[in-house]
Design a protein around this motif. Structure first.
Motif, PDB file in Angstrom:
ATOM      1  N   MET A 129       0.841  -1.198   0.000  1.00 27.33           N
ATOM      2  CA  MET A 129       0.000   0.000   0.000  1.00 27.33           C
ATOM      3  C   MET A 129       0.879   1.252   0.000  1.00 27.33           C
ATOM      4  SD  MET A 129      -2.894   1.142   2.751  1.00 27.33           S
ATOM      5  CE  MET A 129      -2.976  -0.526   3.396  1.00 27.33           C
ATOM      6  N   SER A 130       0.601   2.193  -0.881  1.00 35.11           N
ATOM      7  CA  SER A 130       1.352   3.445  -0.868  1.00 35.11           C
ATOM      8  C   SER A 130       0.775   4.345   0.216  1.00 35.11           C
ATOM      9  CB  SER A 130       1.250   4.151  -2.223  1.00 35.11           C
ATOM     10  OG  SER A 130       0.020   4.862  -2.305  1.00 35.11           O
ATOM     11  N   ARG A 131       1.477   5.418   0.510  1.00 33.78           N
ATOM     12  CA  ARG A 131       0.931   6.334   1.522  1.00 33.78           C
ATOM     13  C   ARG A 131      -0.102   7.265   0.922  1.00 33.78           C
ATOM     14  NH1 ARG A 131       4.513  10.883   0.958  1.00 33.78           N
ATOM     15  NH2 ARG A 131       6.068  10.260  -0.596  1.00 33.78           N
ATOM     16  N   PHE A 132      -0.393   7.084  -0.393  1.00 34.93           N
ATOM     17  CA  PHE A 132      -1.342   7.972  -1.063  1.00 34.93           C
ATOM     18  C   PHE A 132      -2.769   7.412  -1.103  1.00 34.93           C
ATOM     19  CE2 PHE A 132       2.871   8.332  -3.029  1.00 34.93           C
ATOM     20  CZ  PHE A 132       3.189   9.603  -2.582  1.00 34.93           C
ATOM     21  N   LEU A 133      -2.912   6.115  -0.838  1.00 35.22           N
ATOM     22  CA  LEU A 133      -4.254   5.508  -0.910  1.00 35.22           C
ATOM     23  C   LEU A 133      -5.156   6.131   0.154  1.00 35.22           C
ATOM     24  CD1 LEU A 133      -6.098   3.232  -2.131  1.00 35.22           C
ATOM     25  CD2 LEU A 133      -5.353   1.809  -0.215  1.00 35.22           C
ATOM     26  N   SER A 134      -6.372   6.462  -0.266  1.00 38.18           N
ATOM     27  CA  SER A 134      -7.337   7.028   0.669  1.00 38.18           C
ATOM     28  C   SER A 134      -7.530   6.098   1.862  1.00 38.18           C
ATOM     29  CB  SER A 134      -8.672   7.230  -0.053  1.00 38.18           C
ATOM     30  OG  SER A 134      -9.698   7.377   0.900  1.00 38.18           O
ATOM     31  N   ARG A 175     -10.072   5.591   3.342  1.00 33.90           N
ATOM     32  CA  ARG A 175     -11.351   4.877   3.172  1.00 33.90           C
ATOM     33  C   ARG A 175     -11.114   3.436   2.727  1.00 33.90           C
ATOM     34  NH1 ARG A 175     -14.771   7.961  -1.102  1.00 33.90           N
ATOM     35  NH2 ARG A 175     -15.951   6.023  -1.022  1.00 33.90           N
ATOM     36  N   PHE A 176     -10.002   3.213   2.002  1.00 37.68           N
ATOM     37  CA  PHE A 176      -9.785   1.894   1.400  1.00 37.68           C
ATOM     38  C   PHE A 176      -8.636   1.127   2.038  1.00 37.68           C
ATOM     39  CE2 PHE A 176     -11.505   4.484  -2.238  1.00 37.68           C
ATOM     40  CZ  PHE A 176     -12.798   3.999  -2.101  1.00 37.68           C
ATOM     41  N   SER A 177      -8.120   1.621   3.135  1.00 38.27           N
ATOM     42  CA  SER A 177      -6.932   0.966   3.699  1.00 38.27           C
ATOM     43  C   SER A 177      -7.246  -0.448   4.187  1.00 38.27           C
ATOM     44  CB  SER A 177      -6.328   1.812   4.818  1.00 38.27           C
ATOM     45  OG  SER A 177      -7.321   2.088   5.779  1.00 38.27           O
ATOM     46  N   ASP A 178      -8.487  -0.721   4.584  1.00 35.05           N
ATOM     47  CA  ASP A 178      -8.800  -2.096   5.000  1.00 35.05           C
ATOM     48  C   ASP A 178      -9.836  -2.740   4.064  1.00 35.05           C
ATOM     49  OD1 ASP A 178     -10.936  -0.600   5.758  1.00 35.05           O
ATOM     50  OD2 ASP A 178     -11.150  -1.507   7.750  1.00 35.05           O
ATOM     51  N   LEU A 179      -9.883  -2.256   2.811  1.00 34.76           N
ATOM     52  CA  LEU A 179     -10.806  -2.828   1.826  1.00 34.76           C
ATOM     53  C   LEU A 179     -10.379  -4.246   1.463  1.00 34.76           C
ATOM     54  CD1 LEU A 179     -13.094  -2.476  -0.327  1.00 34.76           C
ATOM     55  CD2 LEU A 179     -11.365  -1.532  -1.844  1.00 34.76           C
ATOM     56  N   VAL A 216     -16.910  -0.916  -1.210  1.00 35.24           N
ATOM     57  CA  VAL A 216     -16.163   0.084  -1.974  1.00 35.24           C
ATOM     58  C   VAL A 216     -17.026   1.310  -2.284  1.00 35.24           C
ATOM     59  CG1 VAL A 216     -16.571  -0.728  -4.351  1.00 35.24           C
ATOM     60  CG2 VAL A 216     -14.404   0.345  -3.779  1.00 35.24           C
ATOM     61  N   PHE A 217     -18.354   1.113  -2.387  1.00 39.24           N
ATOM     62  CA  PHE A 217     -19.240   2.244  -2.684  1.00 39.24           C
ATOM     63  C   PHE A 217     -19.912   2.808  -1.427  1.00 39.24           C
ATOM     64  CE2 PHE A 217     -19.527   0.066  -6.999  1.00 39.24           C
ATOM     65  CZ  PHE A 217     -18.617   0.931  -7.581  1.00 39.24           C
ATOM     66  N   GLY A 218     -19.487   2.354  -0.261  1.00 42.44           N
ATOM     67  CA  GLY A 218     -20.026   2.905   0.981  1.00 42.44           C
ATOM     68  C   GLY A 218     -21.489   2.589   1.189  1.00 42.44           C
ATOM     69  N   VAL A 219     -21.905   1.376   0.835  1.00 46.87           N
ATOM     70  CA  VAL A 219     -23.293   0.958   0.999  1.00 46.87           C
ATOM     71  C   VAL A 219     -23.400   0.046   2.224  1.00 46.87           C
ATOM     72  CG1 VAL A 219     -25.218  -0.307  -0.066  1.00 46.87           C
ATOM     73  CG2 VAL A 219     -23.680   1.068  -1.493  1.00 46.87           C
TER      74      VAL A 219
END
Ligand code: PLP
Length: 351
Positions: free
Chosen positions: A1-6, A8-12, A119-122
């Motif tokens: 994982m880069s340090r740029f990933l949101s 929101r998705f770090s544990d996707l 991924v879509f926050g549902v």
């Protein structure tokens, strides 16, 4: 994982596709593809003129193909949208109809549903299947949120009746009910005709299974003109040219050769019933699948051990680590010869 990933998705947890070895030879029974090639016209077309036009963008409306699909199903072209695989349309639908109220689907079903929700926050709720893996329609009545059901369900292969689906649709007038009919052509009743009666019903189909075109990436959804317009709003905001030129042409040609695919589906259903019988004779528990796969629980050994033994012998099936089905494997119904190999290796493993 880069340090740029949101964040929101770090544990996707992303979807895990079945193994697709490109260089090794397996009897490949792990991702529910057809064992039969595309129809003669499709093969001829791909070798011919359309490829010369690859310098030009494809028709973003896919009109020619949508007209053919509309005629096949007795609906209007504005009731049809094309997707880059039905996966893309499922994604659009979760994004379009899920965020406000959330979504409900079975706890054991297509592995992509929870991924799209995340991924879509549902907000996702899972209704447990019954002990025998069947779906209790009552669990989906007045759901108060979008409902997504695969019929036949995956990986169980079990079906809901059209009457039950209609009850679910009627009891959720303020939410979209999406029926994913990826496997419908192998022996279930399609809900497409109900889309004319109910504005909240969306039916999703794919060319990947019954139409021998998993590699072309083509799916379609049928529903009220309003639902389809909503999905097009998302599509035009994301990737208007979502279906490439070769796939559009091949998809239309396949409709002209529908009989070829219907015969193949019948053949697969026959092979399925024979394989089911043979596996049961060997002591397996097997669901009454109406799809092009069997969910089977081996005697003596657990699902993962059986999967690994088969793989060592060159036969690839699918094993899921999901707790409720971890003792089972999903076996794609291939050609009669492929199933003979599976059974021969299975007898050997059990001996
Ligand atoms: C295979 C499958 C899909 C995806 O099909 P594509 O058209 O290849 O994206 C969708 N839903 C279910 C239940 C499937 O098994």
């Amino acid at each position: 994982m880069s340090r740029f990933l949101s964040s929101r998705f770090s544990d996707l947890e992303a979807y895990t596709p079945g193994e697709q070895f490109q260089n090794m030879k397996f009897v490949k029974l792990n991702t529910n593809e057809s064992p039969y090639p595309p129809s003669p016209g499709v093969l001829k077309l791909l070798a011919g003129g359309e490829a010369e036009k690859l310098n030009l963008y494809p028709d973003p409306e896919g009109k020619f193909l949508r007209d053919k699909l509309a005629a096949l199903y007795g609906v209007n072209p504005e009731n049809v949208i094309l997707g880059n695989g039905s996966d893309e349309l499922l994604g659009f639908a979760f994004l379009a109809f899920g965020p406000d109220g959330g979504v409900l689907f079975p706890d054991v079903s297509y592995g992509f549903y929870p991924v799209y929700a995340r991924v879509f926050g549902v907000d996702a709720k899972a209704a447990p299947l019954c002990e025998d893996f069947s779906i209790d329609p009552a669990d989906y009545m007045n759901a108060g949120r979008m409902v997504v059901i695969a019929n036949p369900n995956a990986p169980t292969g079990l079906t809901l009746s059209l009457a039950d689906i209609e009850k679910i649709v009627v009891s959720n007038p303020d939410h979209v009910v999406l029926i994913d009919e990826a496997y419908v052509d192998f022996g279930a009743e399609s809900a497409v005709a109900l889309t004319k009666k109910y504005e909240n019903l969306l039916v999703v189909h794919t060319y990947s299974k019954a139409r021998s075109m998993a590699g072309a990436r083509l799916g379609y959804a049928i529903g009220s003109a309003e639902l389809i317009a909503d999905l097009n709003r998302i599509r035009y905001s994301f990737n208007p040219y979502n279906i490439n030129r070769l796939t559009l042409a091949a998809g239309a040609c396949a409709i002209d050769e529908n009989d070829y695919y219907r015969d193949n589906c019948r053949r697969v259903a026959e092979t399925r019933e024979q394989t089911k019988k043979s596996l049961r004779e060997l002591g397996f528990t097997v669901t009454d699948s109406k799809a092009n796969f069997l969910l089977a629980k081996p005697p003596v050994m657990d699902g993962e051990a059986y999967y690994l033994e088969l793989k060592r012998r060159g036969v690839l099936v699918r094993h899921f680590s999901t707790p409720r089905v971890k003792d089972w494997v999903r076996i794609t119904v291939g050609s009669p010869e492929q199933m003979e190999t599976l059974l021969r290796e299975t007898r050997d493993i059990l001996a």
